[in-house]
Write a protein that holds these residues in place. Structure first.
Motif, PDB file in Angstrom:
ATOM      1  N   LYS A 266      10.515  -5.781  -4.878  1.00 17.10           N
ATOM      2  CA  LYS A 266      10.324  -5.600  -6.320  1.00 17.10           C
ATOM      3  C   LYS A 266      10.112  -4.132  -6.694  1.00 17.10           C
ATOM      4  O   LYS A 266      10.563  -3.693  -7.744  1.00 17.10           O
ATOM      5  N   SER A 267       9.421  -3.391  -5.812  1.00 13.47           N
ATOM      6  CA  SER A 267       9.040  -2.034  -6.199  1.00 13.47           C
ATOM      7  C   SER A 267      10.228  -1.171  -6.607  1.00 13.47           C
ATOM      8  O   SER A 267      10.173  -0.451  -7.601  1.00 13.47           O
TER       9      SER A 267
ATOM     10  N   ASP B 255       3.007  -4.705 -12.566  1.00 12.01           N
ATOM     11  CA  ASP B 255       3.118  -5.364 -11.258  1.00 12.01           C
ATOM     12  C   ASP B 255       2.115  -6.518 -11.191  1.00 12.01           C
ATOM     13  O   ASP B 255       1.119  -6.503 -11.895  1.00 12.01           O
ATOM     14  N   GLU B 256       2.378  -7.482 -10.343  1.00 18.43           N
ATOM     15  CA  GLU B 256       1.520  -8.662 -10.216  1.00 18.43           C
ATOM     16  C   GLU B 256       1.273  -9.269 -11.601  1.00 18.43           C
ATOM     17  O   GLU B 256       0.143  -9.623 -11.972  1.00 18.43           O
TER      18      GLU B 256
ATOM     19  N   GLN C  69       1.096   2.572  -2.217  1.00 18.48           N
ATOM     20  CA  GLN C  69       2.405   2.807  -2.834  1.00 18.48           C
ATOM     21  C   GLN C  69       2.609   4.294  -3.109  1.00 18.48           C
ATOM     22  O   GLN C  69       3.676   4.839  -2.849  1.00 18.48           O
TER      23      GLN C  69
HETATM   24 MG    MG Z   1       4.908  -5.526  -4.692  1.00 20.48          MG
END
Ligand code: MG
Ligand code: ADP
Length: 570
Positions: free
Chosen positions: A56-57, A149-150, A84
């Motif tokens: 996903k990143s 994210d999440e 990250q």
């Molecule tokens: Mg991720």
């Protein structure tokens, strides 16, 4: 597509490929990564549903580099952000973190870099982003995009609900024209709808990747002696492999790690109660070394990127299907064969139900949690292909059986448990709904032990009516009744059983029930039962019951002047 649009796309594609190769060192995009990148670079909102480890990143990191301005990445976990950013800076990307853990100097420097246009990506915690100060600053500089994210953290139905995520809807009004991309590995319908409503009410494309993990062999068994079963599983199938063992408590994580090591399988614990430096050391060892087993609580795993984890074992039940999928998903990220192994028993069902009952969460959320546990229990007890059931839960079709899970390899036998189930339910009722399964089983099997006599339960109509099954089979039956919601356990955790609304049809004889046969229910000889000990009296009792039953038209073991039960059955 017009000529200019086509040219634009070709140029986005080639720039994206260039960044992929030169900045990240990868040759090809996976799945829908490129399509997502195109769309976000073009300024559209996106919801990305992709399993953990799916990649996903890059879906926001590459657009962050291709669009002018700084990309703001909202992430709930400080440790994740740090990892990250470290990885990005390592690749030469200008990235930084802003959260409450920074010292004043670093914070000042980061803010100055941000305002000076020297950052491609800024990772922030939601509460940091939502401060008036931060929102002001951001409105003064060009922004490439917001990546959330999440994103399932916005869902009240979800397992990681964070109230601050709800407030992210203000980004739409404060920053019109800045695309938002929400990403999550939780893909059930309901969570997805909530994310769309909360974070992307102004629309955007939803990208769903397959959640199928064909290289994982799923196996769910009944717990007899969990540790021994685990040891056997590791020795037989995964000797010398890296693996994660999940359990519920810190104490158990430590004791199990120690015990496995004594048995010759090198294992280390991991849980939130360990000092941070021990945790970091253990995590690093696990990632670096080969053939190490980490025995962990759920605190372990978010953001762990170790491709060659060969097995994930659950010594205790996870709390939902989502949690099970996430945790088992840490196995076999390299695509090579891996195992997801779990054992569970009656005690686990009690324990999980109790944990949920003690929850302080709002009522709607508690209800959601219960439903998600129920789904997991149904999955455990299901005789169907595990992979199919798992994918079906995430609203994904899977054609045919996987041929690789326990149920496919060894289809479980089922048996018609209608009559024993009715006896069990009646006996729970007759003993006043104040006892656990073991006591009720004693009564059913006619064990006139001290406790049974003390409560006068050897005089009950249900005493000794369950001679047809052995103890293990009764336990299996109670577990399945509990798992399927025919019975419920008390919230205090004494394991006291109560009838649920749902058992009505079964008691009234309108429904039948088929159960998995996990240990062959053997026919017992009459010895040891009440029938054997009081043959004459027993016969008389039986006759009397039969007559009464015929008169009232209900099975013999549910009658006996229980006006309230009779009322309930009507
Ligand atoms: Mg991720
Ligand atoms: P997610 O956030 O979906 O769990 P990540 O973005 O952290 O997944 O990616 C998981 C792993 O896959 C990382 O090690 C990442 O570098 C790797 N990865 C992602 N995309 C690609 C790709 N196109 N080619 C090779 N590796 C990739």
């Amino acid at each position: 597509m017009s000529q200019t649009a086509a040219d634009n796309q070709t140029s986005v594609d080639s720039r994206a490929h260039e960044v992929l190769r030169e900045t990240f060192g990868f040759q090809q995009f996976r799945g829908s990564q490129l399509a997502i990148i195109r769309s976000v670079v073009g300024g559209d909102n996106a919801l990305v549903l992709m399993p953990t480890g799916g990649g996903k990143s890059l879906c926001y990191q590459i657009p962050a580099l291709l669009r002018p301005g700084t990309a703001i990445v909202i992430s709930p976990l400080i440790a994740l952000m740090r990892d990250q950013v470290e990885a990005l800076t390592h690749n030469g990307v200008r990235a930084a973190v802003l959260n409450s853990s920074l010292d004043a100097e670093t914070r000042r420097q980061t803010l100055s870099d941000l305002m000076g246009g020297r950052l491609d990506l800024l990772y922030v915690a939601p509460e940091t982003l939502l401060s008036g100060f931060m929102l002001e600053r951001l409105s003064e500089i060009p922004l490439a995009l917001f990546a959330i994210d999440e994103a399932h953290c916005v869902s009240q139905w979800g397992h990681d609900f964070r109230p601050e995520y709800m407030q992210l809807d203000l980004l739409r009004e404060r920053f019109p024209g800045v695309p938002r991309i929400a990403l999550t590995a939780t893909a059930d319908e309901r969570t997805r709808r909530e994310i769309e409503q909360q974070l992307l009410p102004d629309g955007g494309q939803t990208w769903v990747s397959s959640f199928d993990r064909p290289n994982i062999r799923y196996q769910v068994g009944v717990k007899h002696n969990g540790r021994q079963q685990l040891l056997q599983f590791i020795r037989q199938r995964h000797a010398g492999d890296s693996g994660i063992v999940y359990c519920l408590s810190r104490k158990r994580s430590e004791a199990t790690a120690e015990w496995l090591t004594e048995q010759g399988i090198e294992a280390i614990p991991y849980h939130a109660g360990l000092p941070p430096e021990v945790r970091r050391r253990n995590q690093e060892r696990f990632i670096r070394e080969e053939g190490l087993v980490v025995v962990a609580t759920v605190a372990f795993g978010m953001g762990i990127d170790k491709p060659d984890v060969r097995f994930v074992a659950h010594l205790d039940l996870p709390k939902s299907m989502e949690a099970y999928y996430q945790e088992t998903g840490r196995a076999g990220r390299d695509g090579l064969p891996a195992s997801a192994w779990m054992v569970y028993g009656l005690q686990d069902v009690y324990q999980m139900r109790q944990l949920l009952a003690q929850s302080q969460a709002p009522l709607a959320q508690q209800q959601a949690e219960r439903q998600r546990l129920d789904a997991l229990l149904a999955f455990c007890e299901s005789p169907e292909c595990r992979r199919q059931s798992l994918l079906a839960y995430f609203a994904e079709q899977h054609d045919g059986n996987c041929g690789n899970c326990d149920n496919c390899l060894e289809p479980p036998a089922t048996w018609d448990a209608t009559e024993p189930a009715r006896k069990a339910l009646s006996c729970v009722w007759r003993t006043g709904q104040r006892f656990g399964a073991l006591h009720v089983i004693d009564v059913l099997m006619g064990q006139a032990n001290e406790r049974v006599r003390q409560w006068g339960h050897d005089k009950l109509s249900t005493f000794g009516i369950g001679g047809e099954l052995d103890k293990r089979s009764w336990q299996s039956l109670f577990r399945q009744l509990l798992a399927r919601g025919y019975l419920q356990a008390d919230a205090e955790g004494h394991g006291r059983l109560k009838l649920s609304e749902g058992c009505r049809g079964l008691l009234r004889g309108e429904e039948s029930i088929t159960l998995r046969r996990d240990a062959v229910p053997t026919r017992r000889k009459a010895s040891g039962t009440a029938a054997a000990r009081h043959p004459a009296g027993w016969e008389a009792l039986r006759r009397c019951r039969r007559e009464q039953a015929e008169a009232e038209g209900v099975p013999p073991y549910v009658i006996f002047h229980d006006a309230t039960l009779m009322e309930m059955l009507r």
